[in-house]
Design a protein around this motif. Structure first.
Motif, PDB file in Angstrom:
ATOM      1  N   ALA A   1     -36.913 -62.133-109.027  1.00 25.91           N
ATOM      2  CA  ALA A   1     -37.021 -60.693-108.754  1.00 25.91           C
ATOM      3  C   ALA A   1     -38.394 -60.352-108.174  1.00 25.91           C
ATOM      4  N   TYR A   2     -39.426 -61.071-108.622  1.00 19.71           N
ATOM      5  CA  TYR A   2     -40.783 -60.870-108.087  1.00 19.71           C
ATOM      6  C   TYR A   2     -40.799 -61.251-106.602  1.00 19.71           C
ATOM      7  N   ARG A   3     -40.199 -62.406-106.299  1.00 19.11           N
ATOM      8  CA  ARG A   3     -40.146 -62.881-104.924  1.00 19.11           C
ATOM      9  C   ARG A   3     -39.384 -61.887-104.026  1.00 19.11           C
ATOM     10  N   LYS A   4     -38.229 -61.446-104.514  1.00 21.25           N
ATOM     11  CA  LYS A   4     -37.409 -60.532-103.705  1.00 21.25           C
ATOM     12  C   LYS A   4     -38.107 -59.188-103.489  1.00 21.25           C
ATOM     13  N   THR A   5     -38.759 -58.707-104.542  1.00 26.00           N
ATOM     14  CA  THR A   5     -39.477 -57.428-104.423  1.00 26.00           C
ATOM     15  C   THR A   5     -40.592 -57.543-103.396  1.00 26.00           C
ATOM     16  N   LEU A   6     -41.312 -58.670-103.448  1.00 28.46           N
ATOM     17  CA  LEU A   6     -42.389 -58.882-102.473  1.00 28.46           C
ATOM     18  C   LEU A   6     -41.850 -58.921-101.050  1.00 28.46           C
ATOM     19  N   VAL A   7     -40.749 -59.642-100.854  1.00 23.38           N
ATOM     20  CA  VAL A   7     -40.179 -59.723 -99.505  1.00 23.38           C
ATOM     21  C   VAL A   7     -39.822 -58.322 -99.020  1.00 23.38           C
ATOM     22  N   ARG A   8     -39.192 -57.529 -99.912  1.00 20.49           N
ATOM     23  CA  ARG A   8     -38.833 -56.161 -99.521  1.00 20.49           C
ATOM     24  C   ARG A   8     -40.064 -55.339 -99.183  1.00 20.49           C
ATOM     25  N   GLN A   9     -41.061 -55.398-100.062  1.00 19.94           N
ATOM     26  CA  GLN A   9     -42.238 -54.556 -99.850  1.00 19.94           C
ATOM     27  C   GLN A   9     -43.031 -54.991 -98.621  1.00 19.94           C
ATOM     28  N   ILE A  10     -43.288 -56.290 -98.498  1.00 18.98           N
ATOM     29  CA  ILE A  10     -44.126 -56.759 -97.388  1.00 18.98           C
ATOM     30  C   ILE A  10     -43.406 -56.543 -96.058  1.00 18.98           C
ATOM     31  N   SER A  11     -42.081 -56.798 -96.034  1.00 16.60           N
ATOM     32  CA  SER A  11     -41.381 -56.619 -94.757  1.00 16.60           C
ATOM     33  C   SER A  11     -41.277 -55.131 -94.405  1.00 16.60           C
ATOM     34  N   GLN A  12     -41.073 -54.289 -95.407  1.00 12.95           N
ATOM     35  CA  GLN A  12     -41.039 -52.846 -95.138  1.00 12.95           C
ATOM     36  C   GLN A  12     -42.383 -52.391 -94.574  1.00 12.95           C
ATOM     37  N   HIS A  13     -43.436 -52.933 -95.139  1.00  8.72           N
ATOM     38  CA  HIS A  13     -44.793 -52.635 -94.679  1.00  8.72           C
ATOM     39  C   HIS A  13     -44.968 -53.101 -93.224  1.00  8.72           C
ATOM     40  N   ALA A  14     -44.492 -54.328 -92.940  1.00  6.67           N
ATOM     41  CA  ALA A  14     -44.600 -54.880 -91.587  1.00  6.67           C
ATOM     42  C   ALA A  14     -43.797 -54.033 -90.592  1.00  6.67           C
ATOM     43  N   HIS A  15     -42.570 -53.701 -90.961  1.00  4.17           N
ATOM     44  CA  HIS A  15     -41.729 -52.881 -90.069  1.00  4.17           C
ATOM     45  C   HIS A  15     -42.413 -51.543 -89.765  1.00  4.17           C
ATOM     46  N   SER A  16     -43.076 -50.984 -90.771  1.00  8.38           N
ATOM     47  CA  SER A  16     -43.750 -49.691 -90.579  1.00  8.38           C
ATOM     48  C   SER A  16     -44.847 -49.807 -89.530  1.00  8.38           C
ATOM     49  N   GLU A  17     -45.598 -50.909 -89.603  1.00 14.63           N
ATOM     50  CA  GLU A  17     -46.662 -51.114 -88.620  1.00 14.63           C
ATOM     51  C   GLU A  17     -46.064 -51.201 -87.213  1.00 14.63           C
ATOM     52  N   ILE A  18     -44.953 -51.914 -87.104  1.00 13.95           N
ATOM     53  CA  ILE A  18     -44.341 -52.133 -85.787  1.00 13.95           C
ATOM     54  C   ILE A  18     -43.731 -50.835 -85.239  1.00 13.95           C
ATOM     55  N   ILE A  19     -42.951 -50.144 -86.061  1.00 12.05           N
ATOM     56  CA  ILE A  19     -42.366 -48.870 -85.613  1.00 12.05           C
ATOM     57  C   ILE A  19     -43.478 -47.843 -85.397  1.00 12.05           C
ATOM     58  N   GLY A  20     -44.553 -47.977 -86.168  1.00  9.62           N
ATOM     59  CA  GLY A  20     -45.671 -47.030 -86.085  1.00  9.62           C
ATOM     60  C   GLY A  20     -46.357 -47.014 -84.721  1.00  9.62           C
ATOM     61  N   MET A  21     -46.073 -48.001 -83.888  1.00  8.56           N
ATOM     62  CA  MET A  21     -46.661 -47.986 -82.546  1.00  8.56           C
ATOM     63  C   MET A  21     -46.012 -46.918 -81.665  1.00  8.56           C
ATOM     64  N   GLN A  22     -44.776 -46.540 -81.995  1.00  6.04           N
ATOM     65  CA  GLN A  22     -44.030 -45.657 -81.089  1.00  6.04           C
ATOM     66  C   GLN A  22     -44.554 -44.217 -81.002  1.00  6.04           C
ATOM     67  N   PRO A  23     -44.822 -43.569 -82.145  1.00  9.89           N
ATOM     68  CA  PRO A  23     -45.309 -42.183 -82.032  1.00  9.89           C
ATOM     69  C   PRO A  23     -46.595 -42.094 -81.207  1.00  9.89           C
ATOM     70  N   GLU A  24     -47.425 -43.125 -81.279  1.00  5.70           N
ATOM     71  CA  GLU A  24     -48.680 -43.103 -80.523  1.00  5.70           C
ATOM     72  C   GLU A  24     -48.468 -43.551 -79.085  1.00  5.70           C
ATOM     73  N   GLY A  25     -47.562 -44.508 -78.905  1.00  4.69           N
ATOM     74  CA  GLY A  25     -47.246 -44.961 -77.553  1.00  4.69           C
ATOM     75  C   GLY A  25     -46.800 -43.789 -76.690  1.00  4.69           C
TER      76      GLY A  25
END
Lengths: 95, 334
Positions: free
Chosen positions: B45-69
């Motif tokens: 559960a620790y591993r799965k939670t980390l994958v969810r949190q870190i990937s959600q964080h990563a996706h946010s950074e990537i999508i976050g380029m659009q409003p500024e682009g």
């Protein structure tokens, strides 16, 4: 073609201060040449280094966590390997 | 926060006596503040939670380029354009550091991108709001990156080694983002026309509440939050982080000479913190569910960018294959 098969490279960078190359992260790339290019884009946007190494991740052999005690517990007891073990008189204690 | 409502898959916190020997040893290491590394044993559960949190964080950074682009080609000066381009490139880099960290948990990058592209994975609600005027670039840098920094500074002490190291790197770079954003607003307020000053206030009015929502729902009755805190994936609760952000931001708001769209916002000398009004949680949950102003557009653009890049990836692969074949032939000949 999927990028899923692109190998992973570990990235090491030597800072300008002349220290050893230090692990900073990893990149996926088709080969070592493009791994260097990717690493340059990703890890040196602010003058972080003067040299980059990339190493295929699967070329690294690592110690196992279970070996931690066997490998690293003995030096913990060898406190005489540290200068602070030796108590000297105040007059010469800056030695 | 760039990761909101991360599911831990846990209904209630386990008592130590209910844990296996492995879990007890794991928790002892967590309590000891030693970092958990990729090869170490960890609960599923620790591993799965980390994958969810870190990937959600990563996706946010990537999508976050659009409003500024959206404003890159319309930046008012070449200097502002260069700064904005550098910031957007940083966000992309931050996404890459985080995908790398997630990969150490045994999940493939392609898998994570698939989850984003199919809408299975979430990203921060904040990036589903449109950027309507130039002052929005200032408000995003100051408020959105400001809120992210509050969260990320604390996450530098997260229990998982690779995540913590990615956070340290990101925090070093992120401070420039917030300062450049604030400087945009300050310049408009100090040297701008009345219409430009109005733009600043308008941007703040629109981004204030969504920025506060970035920290996620209130703490009460959140098992996920309690479990993440017990594992020290999270180090401070949503409400604590939100309060820290408000306390540091209000004085900056006053220097700008602007106001927040919250009549209840005021200093409370007894608590030593700012009191603030109730957040509209129905808006938050609506955006999370996919019904924000830009959800559809953001995802479509991301998928299209990925598809349009196919030929570049194919060309890189073809070139590398050709090089390797050439090298092999040379070796045979010699």
């Amino acid at each position: 073609m999927s990028t899923a098969d692109w190998p992973l490279f570990e990235v090491f960078i030597r800072s300008r201060h002349g220290l050893s190359h230090k692990h900073v992260g990893s990149v996926h790339a088709v080969d070592a040449t493009s791994a260097l290019e990717n690493a340059r884009e990703l890890y040196t946007r602010r003058n972080e280094g003067t040299s980059i190494w990339v190493v295929p991740s699967n070329a690294i052999s690592a110690s196992a966590p279970e070996q931690k005690d066997a490998l690293f517990s003995s030096p913990v007891e060898k406190i005489y390997r540290h200068p602070s073990f030796y108590k000297l008189p105040a007059e010469v204690d800056k030695m | 926060m760039y990761a909101q409502m991360v599911d831990t898959g846990v209904k209630s916190l386990k008592h130590r006596s209910e844990m296996s020997a492995d879990e007890q040893a794991f928790m002892a290491r967590i309590d000891n503040e030693s970092k958990i590394e990729p090869q170490d044993w960890m609960p599923d559960a620790y591993r799965k939670t980390l994958v969810r949190q870190i990937s959600q964080h990563a996706h946010s950074e990537i999508i976050g380029m659009q409003p500024e682009g959206n404003w890159l080609t319309r930046a008012p000066t070449i200097k502002r354009k260069l700064q904005l381009a550098a910031k957007i490139q940083d966000e992309c880099g931050h996404g890459q550091y985080l995908y790398s960290a997630a990969e150490t948990l045994g999940v493939g990058r392609d898998q994570l991108l698939d989850q984003l592209h199919t809408g299975k994975a979430k990203y921060s609600s904040i990036f589903n709001y449109p950027t309507l005027n130039w002052a929005d670039m200032g408000a995003v840098g100051w408020l959105v990156d400001g809120a992210a920094i509050v969260n990320q500074v604390v996450l530098q002490r997260t229990s998982y080694g690779p995540y913590s190291r990615a956070m340290i790197r990101i925090c070093k770079e992120e401070s420039f983002h917030q300062r450049q954003g604030y400087e945009i607003l300050l310049t408009m307020m100090q040297k701008g026309t009345p219409a430009q000053k109005d733009m600043v206030q308008d941007a703040i009015n629109r981004f204030w509440w969504p920025s506060l929502m970035m920290f996620g729902p209130n703490d009460d009755a959140s098992t996920n939050s309690a479990q993440s805190l017990a594992w020290k994936i999270k180090r401070k609760s949503n409400d604590e982080l939100r309060q820290m952000f408000i306390d540091q931001t209000v004085p900056q708001l006053e220097v700008l000479g602007c106001t927040a769209p919250d009549p209840d916002l005021q200093w409370n000398p007894e608590t030593g913190h700012y009191d603030f009004g109730e957040i509209d949680w129905s808006e938050f949950f609506n955006v999370i569910k996919g019904n924000g102003p830009c959800n559809k557009q953001r995802l479509e653009k991301k998928v299209k960018a990925h598809e349009n890049g196919t030929w570049v990836r194919d060309a890189a692969q073809a070139y590398a294959t050709k090089q390797q074949a050439g090298a092999a032939t040379k070796k045979e000949a010699s």
